[in-house]
Design a protein around this motif. Structure first.
Motif, PDB file in Angstrom:
ATOM      1  N   PHE A  63     -85.444   7.976  15.845  1.00 41.48           N
ATOM      2  CA  PHE A  63     -86.263   9.180  16.024  1.00 41.48           C
ATOM      3  C   PHE A  63     -86.064  10.144  14.859  1.00 41.48           C
ATOM      4  N   HIS A  64     -87.174  10.648  14.336  1.00 38.94           N
ATOM      5  CA  HIS A  64     -87.155  11.603  13.220  1.00 38.94           C
ATOM      6  C   HIS A  64     -88.112  12.739  13.569  1.00 38.94           C
ATOM      7  N   ALA A  65     -87.594  13.950  13.620  1.00 32.26           N
ATOM      8  CA  ALA A  65     -88.388  15.087  14.102  1.00 32.26           C
ATOM      9  C   ALA A  65     -89.644  15.321  13.286  1.00 32.26           C
ATOM     10  N   ARG A  66     -89.596  15.069  11.982  1.00 27.65           N
ATOM     11  CA  ARG A  66     -90.767  15.305  11.136  1.00 27.65           C
ATOM     12  C   ARG A  66     -91.679  14.080  11.065  1.00 27.65           C
ATOM     13  N   TYR A  67     -91.124  12.930  10.736  1.00 28.66           N
ATOM     14  CA  TYR A  67     -91.954  11.746  10.506  1.00 28.66           C
ATOM     15  C   TYR A  67     -92.589  11.208  11.782  1.00 28.66           C
ATOM     16  N   ASN A  68     -91.969  11.436  12.922  1.00 25.75           N
ATOM     17  CA  ASN A  68     -92.520  10.916  14.185  1.00 25.75           C
ATOM     18  C   ASN A  68     -93.456  11.891  14.885  1.00 25.75           C
ATOM     19  N   ALA A  69     -93.630  13.087  14.322  1.00 23.46           N
ATOM     20  CA  ALA A  69     -94.513  14.074  14.954  1.00 23.46           C
ATOM     21  C   ALA A  69     -95.965  13.602  14.886  1.00 23.46           C
ATOM     22  N   ALA A  70     -96.646  13.633  16.040  1.00 23.79           N
ATOM     23  CA  ALA A  70     -98.037  13.176  16.110  1.00 23.79           C
ATOM     24  C   ALA A  70     -99.026  14.332  16.112  1.00 23.79           C
TER      25      ALA A  70
END
Length: 246
Positions: free
Chosen positions: A100-107
Protein backbone atom coordinates in the motif's frame (compact mmCIF):
# COMPACT_ATOMS: atom_id res chain seq x y z
CA UNK A 1 7.99 -4.74 9.20
CA UNK A 2 4.54 -3.13 9.42
CA UNK A 3 2.98 -0.74 6.95
CA UNK A 4 0.79 1.74 8.81
CA UNK A 5 -1.88 3.94 7.24
CA UNK A 6 -2.89 7.20 8.92
CA UNK A 7 -5.99 9.29 8.29
CA UNK A 8 -5.32 12.86 9.38
CA UNK A 9 -7.31 15.99 10.07
CA UNK A 10 -5.62 19.37 10.40
CA UNK A 11 -6.14 23.09 10.57
CA UNK A 12 -3.53 24.40 8.13
CA UNK A 13 -3.60 28.01 9.29
CA UNK A 14 -0.27 27.89 11.19
CA UNK A 15 1.58 25.70 8.71
CA UNK A 16 3.54 26.08 5.48
CA UNK A 17 1.66 23.20 3.87
CA UNK A 18 1.97 19.44 4.04
CA UNK A 19 5.45 18.85 2.62
CA UNK A 20 8.45 18.77 4.94
CA UNK A 21 10.87 21.71 4.50
CA UNK A 22 14.52 21.60 5.41
CA UNK A 23 14.59 25.13 6.82
CA UNK A 24 11.33 25.07 8.81
CA UNK A 25 9.48 22.83 11.26
CA UNK A 26 6.12 24.44 10.38
CA UNK A 27 4.83 21.67 8.12
CA UNK A 28 2.28 18.94 8.75
CA UNK A 29 4.56 16.18 7.47
CA UNK A 30 7.45 17.44 9.59
CA UNK A 31 5.39 17.55 12.79
CA UNK A 32 4.04 14.03 12.29
CA UNK A 33 7.41 12.54 11.33
CA UNK A 34 9.09 14.06 14.39
CA UNK A 35 6.38 12.62 16.64
CA UNK A 36 6.51 9.18 15.01
CA UNK A 37 10.31 9.05 15.32
CA UNK A 38 10.03 9.91 19.00
CA UNK A 39 7.33 7.26 19.45
CA UNK A 40 9.19 4.41 17.70
CA UNK A 41 12.84 5.35 18.19
CA UNK A 42 13.26 5.05 14.40
CA UNK A 43 14.00 7.66 11.76
CA UNK A 44 10.74 7.49 9.86
CA UNK A 45 9.47 9.09 6.68
CA UNK A 46 5.76 9.27 5.92
CA UNK A 47 4.27 9.34 2.43
CA UNK A 48 1.21 11.54 1.97
CA UNK A 49 -1.51 11.15 -0.64
CA UNK A 50 -0.44 14.52 -1.99
CA UNK A 51 0.68 17.98 -0.95
CA UNK A 52 -1.59 20.64 0.43
CA UNK A 53 -0.60 24.29 0.19
CA UNK A 54 0.23 26.63 3.02
CA UNK A 55 -3.00 27.45 4.86
CA UNK A 56 -5.03 24.60 3.34
CA UNK A 57 -6.96 22.36 5.73
CA UNK A 58 -7.77 18.64 5.68
CA UNK A 59 -10.44 16.39 7.09
CA UNK A 60 -9.19 13.24 5.43
CA UNK A 61 -5.53 13.43 4.41
CA UNK A 62 -3.97 9.96 4.15
CA UNK A 63 -0.36 8.94 4.74
CA UNK A 64 1.57 5.74 5.35
CA UNK A 65 4.88 4.74 6.90
CA UNK A 66 6.79 1.54 7.59
CA UNK A 67 8.03 0.62 11.05
CA UNK A 68 9.48 -2.20 13.14
CA UNK A 69 7.45 -1.04 16.14
CA UNK A 70 5.30 -3.61 17.95
CA UNK A 71 2.82 -0.98 19.16
CA UNK A 72 -0.81 -1.62 18.27
CA UNK A 73 -2.64 0.85 16.03
CA UNK A 74 -4.75 1.90 19.05
CA UNK A 75 -1.66 2.75 21.12
CA UNK A 76 -0.10 4.59 18.18
CA UNK A 77 -3.23 6.69 17.75
CA UNK A 78 -3.35 7.54 21.45
CA UNK A 79 0.34 8.50 21.49
CA UNK A 80 0.06 10.66 18.39
CA UNK A 81 -3.01 12.56 19.58
CA UNK A 82 -1.51 13.13 23.02
CA UNK A 83 1.76 14.44 21.54
CA UNK A 84 0.96 16.27 18.29
CA UNK A 85 -0.15 19.93 18.32
CA UNK A 86 -3.88 20.23 18.89
CA UNK A 87 -4.47 21.46 15.33
CA UNK A 88 -3.28 18.10 13.94
CA UNK A 89 -5.39 15.03 14.80
CA UNK A 90 -4.99 11.44 13.64
CA UNK A 91 -8.52 10.11 13.21
CA UNK A 92 -7.60 6.55 12.20
CA UNK A 93 -4.56 4.24 12.38
CA UNK A 94 -4.57 0.87 10.65
CA UNK A 95 -2.11 -1.76 9.49
CA UNK A 96 -2.29 -2.25 5.73
CA UNK A 97 -0.62 -4.57 3.18
CA UNK A 98 3.07 -3.98 2.54
CA UNK A 99 2.46 -2.72 -1.02
CA UNK A 100 0.00 0.00 0.00
CA UNK A 101 1.24 3.47 -0.99
CA UNK A 102 -0.77 6.52 0.05
CA UNK A 103 0.06 8.49 -3.10
CA UNK A 104 0.43 5.90 -5.87
CA UNK A 105 -2.64 3.88 -4.85
CA UNK A 106 -4.97 6.89 -4.58
CA UNK A 107 -7.86 6.56 -7.06
CA UNK A 108 -9.45 9.95 -6.45
CA UNK A 109 -9.97 12.84 -4.06
CA UNK A 110 -12.68 15.10 -2.78
CA UNK A 111 -12.01 18.76 -2.01
CA UNK A 112 -14.36 21.40 -0.66
CA UNK A 113 -14.02 25.16 -1.02
CA UNK A 114 -16.06 27.44 1.23
CA UNK A 115 -17.16 30.97 0.37
CA UNK A 116 -18.67 33.41 2.87
CA UNK A 117 -21.00 35.39 0.60
CA UNK A 118 -22.13 38.45 2.52
CA UNK A 119 -21.29 42.14 2.50
CA UNK A 120 -19.82 41.92 5.99
CA UNK A 121 -17.11 39.35 6.83
CA UNK A 122 -17.47 36.67 9.50
CA UNK A 123 -15.29 36.60 12.60
CA UNK A 124 -16.07 32.89 13.05
CA UNK A 125 -15.67 31.69 9.45
CA UNK A 126 -12.76 33.94 8.49
CA UNK A 127 -10.05 31.23 8.80
CA UNK A 128 -12.07 28.56 7.00
CA UNK A 129 -13.79 30.36 4.13
CA UNK A 130 -13.10 33.05 1.53
CA UNK A 131 -15.05 36.26 2.00
CA UNK A 132 -16.76 37.35 -1.23
CA UNK A 133 -18.94 40.42 -0.73
CA UNK A 134 -20.24 40.53 -4.33
CA UNK A 135 -23.63 39.12 -5.26
CA UNK A 136 -23.24 35.66 -6.81
CA UNK A 137 -25.56 33.96 -9.30
CA UNK A 138 -25.84 30.30 -8.28
CA UNK A 139 -27.27 29.23 -11.66
CA UNK A 140 -24.38 30.79 -13.57
CA UNK A 141 -21.88 29.18 -11.21
CA UNK A 142 -23.50 25.75 -11.59
CA UNK A 143 -23.35 26.15 -15.38
CA UNK A 144 -19.62 26.89 -15.02
CA UNK A 145 -19.18 23.80 -12.84
CA UNK A 146 -20.98 21.66 -15.42
CA UNK A 147 -18.57 22.87 -18.14
CA UNK A 148 -15.56 21.92 -16.00
CA UNK A 149 -16.76 18.38 -15.31
CA UNK A 150 -15.34 15.62 -17.50
CA UNK A 151 -11.95 14.77 -18.98
CA UNK A 152 -9.98 17.87 -20.01
CA UNK A 153 -6.47 19.23 -20.17
CA UNK A 154 -6.50 21.46 -17.07
CA UNK A 155 -3.08 23.07 -17.58
CA UNK A 156 -4.79 26.48 -18.00
CA UNK A 157 -6.36 26.01 -14.57
CA UNK A 158 -3.01 25.26 -12.93
CA UNK A 159 0.04 27.13 -11.65
CA UNK A 160 2.37 24.55 -13.19
CA UNK A 161 5.19 26.21 -15.13
CA UNK A 162 6.57 23.34 -17.20
CA UNK A 163 5.44 19.76 -17.04
CA UNK A 164 6.49 16.73 -19.06
CA UNK A 165 3.73 14.58 -17.57
CA UNK A 166 0.14 14.63 -18.80
CA UNK A 167 -2.03 17.46 -17.47
CA UNK A 168 -5.25 15.75 -18.53
CA UNK A 169 -7.49 15.06 -15.56
CA UNK A 170 -11.04 13.80 -15.04
CA UNK A 171 -13.43 15.74 -12.83
CA UNK A 172 -16.31 13.50 -11.81
CA UNK A 173 -18.52 16.18 -10.27
CA UNK A 174 -18.72 19.69 -8.85
CA UNK A 175 -21.68 20.50 -6.62
CA UNK A 176 -22.81 23.70 -4.91
CA UNK A 177 -24.53 23.73 -1.53
CA UNK A 178 -25.66 27.09 -0.10
CA UNK A 179 -26.61 27.27 3.57
CA UNK A 180 -27.34 30.81 4.63
CA UNK A 181 -24.35 32.97 3.74
CA UNK A 182 -21.94 30.03 3.47
CA UNK A 183 -21.51 28.31 0.09
CA UNK A 184 -19.75 24.95 -0.21
CA UNK A 185 -18.29 23.92 -3.57
CA UNK A 186 -17.46 20.20 -3.63
CA UNK A 187 -14.98 18.84 -6.20
CA UNK A 188 -14.57 15.10 -6.81
CA UNK A 189 -12.00 13.90 -9.32
CA UNK A 190 -9.39 11.31 -10.13
CA UNK A 191 -6.56 13.80 -9.64
CA UNK A 192 -5.81 17.51 -9.39
CA UNK A 193 -2.98 19.71 -10.65
CA UNK A 194 -1.13 22.32 -8.61
CA UNK A 195 -3.61 25.07 -7.53
CA UNK A 196 -6.25 23.59 -9.85
CA UNK A 197 -9.16 23.81 -7.40
CA UNK A 198 -8.26 27.35 -6.30
CA UNK A 199 -8.01 28.62 -9.91
CA UNK A 200 -11.23 26.90 -10.95
CA UNK A 201 -12.89 28.52 -7.92
CA UNK A 202 -11.59 31.96 -8.88
CA UNK A 203 -13.04 31.45 -12.36
CA UNK A 204 -16.38 30.14 -11.07
CA UNK A 205 -16.74 33.14 -8.72
CA UNK A 206 -15.84 35.58 -11.50
CA UNK A 207 -18.59 34.06 -13.66
CA UNK A 208 -21.03 34.12 -10.76
CA UNK A 209 -20.34 37.80 -10.08
CA UNK A 210 -20.57 38.80 -13.76
CA UNK A 211 -16.87 39.71 -14.11
CA UNK A 212 -16.38 36.89 -16.63
CA UNK A 213 -18.64 35.17 -19.12
CA UNK A 214 -19.30 31.43 -19.15
CA UNK A 215 -17.40 31.06 -22.42
CA UNK A 216 -14.11 31.84 -20.66
CA UNK A 217 -13.94 28.18 -19.59
CA UNK A 218 -13.89 27.01 -23.21
CA UNK A 219 -11.25 29.64 -23.92
CA UNK A 220 -9.01 28.36 -21.10
CA UNK A 221 -9.34 24.78 -22.35
CA UNK A 222 -8.58 25.86 -25.94
CA UNK A 223 -5.68 28.25 -25.26
CA UNK A 224 -4.20 26.33 -22.28
CA UNK A 225 -3.00 29.65 -20.83
CA UNK A 226 -3.18 30.30 -17.09
CA UNK A 227 -3.71 34.06 -17.49
CA UNK A 228 -7.02 33.47 -19.29
CA UNK A 229 -8.63 31.98 -16.17
CA UNK A 230 -9.74 33.72 -12.97
CA UNK A 231 -7.64 34.53 -9.94
CA UNK A 232 -6.18 31.96 -7.56
CA UNK A 233 -8.42 32.28 -4.50
CA UNK A 234 -6.83 32.05 -1.02
CA UNK A 235 -5.92 28.65 0.44
CA UNK A 236 -7.76 29.06 3.74
CA UNK A 237 -11.14 28.22 2.16
CA UNK A 238 -9.88 24.88 0.85
CA UNK A 239 -10.29 21.48 2.54
CA UNK A 240 -9.06 18.04 1.47
CA UNK A 241 -12.11 16.03 2.53
CA UNK A 242 -11.29 12.49 1.49
CA UNK A 243 -8.89 10.34 -0.50
CA UNK A 244 -10.39 7.37 -2.36
CA UNK A 245 -8.67 4.00 -2.77
CA UNK A 246 -9.74 0.99 -4.81
Amino acid sequence: MKNIKLTIEYDGKRYLGWQRLGDSDKTIQGKIEATLSKMTGEELEIVGSGRTDSGTHARGQVANFKTMSTMTPEKMMNYLNNTLPRDIVVTKVEEVPERFHARYNAAGKQYSYYVWNKETPSAIERNFSYHCSQSLDIKKMQAACDKLVGEHDFIGFSSLKKNKKSTVRTLNSITIDKKGDLIQFKFIGEGFLYNMVRIMMGTILAIGSGEMELEVIDEVFDKKVRQTAGETVPAHGLFLDEVYYK
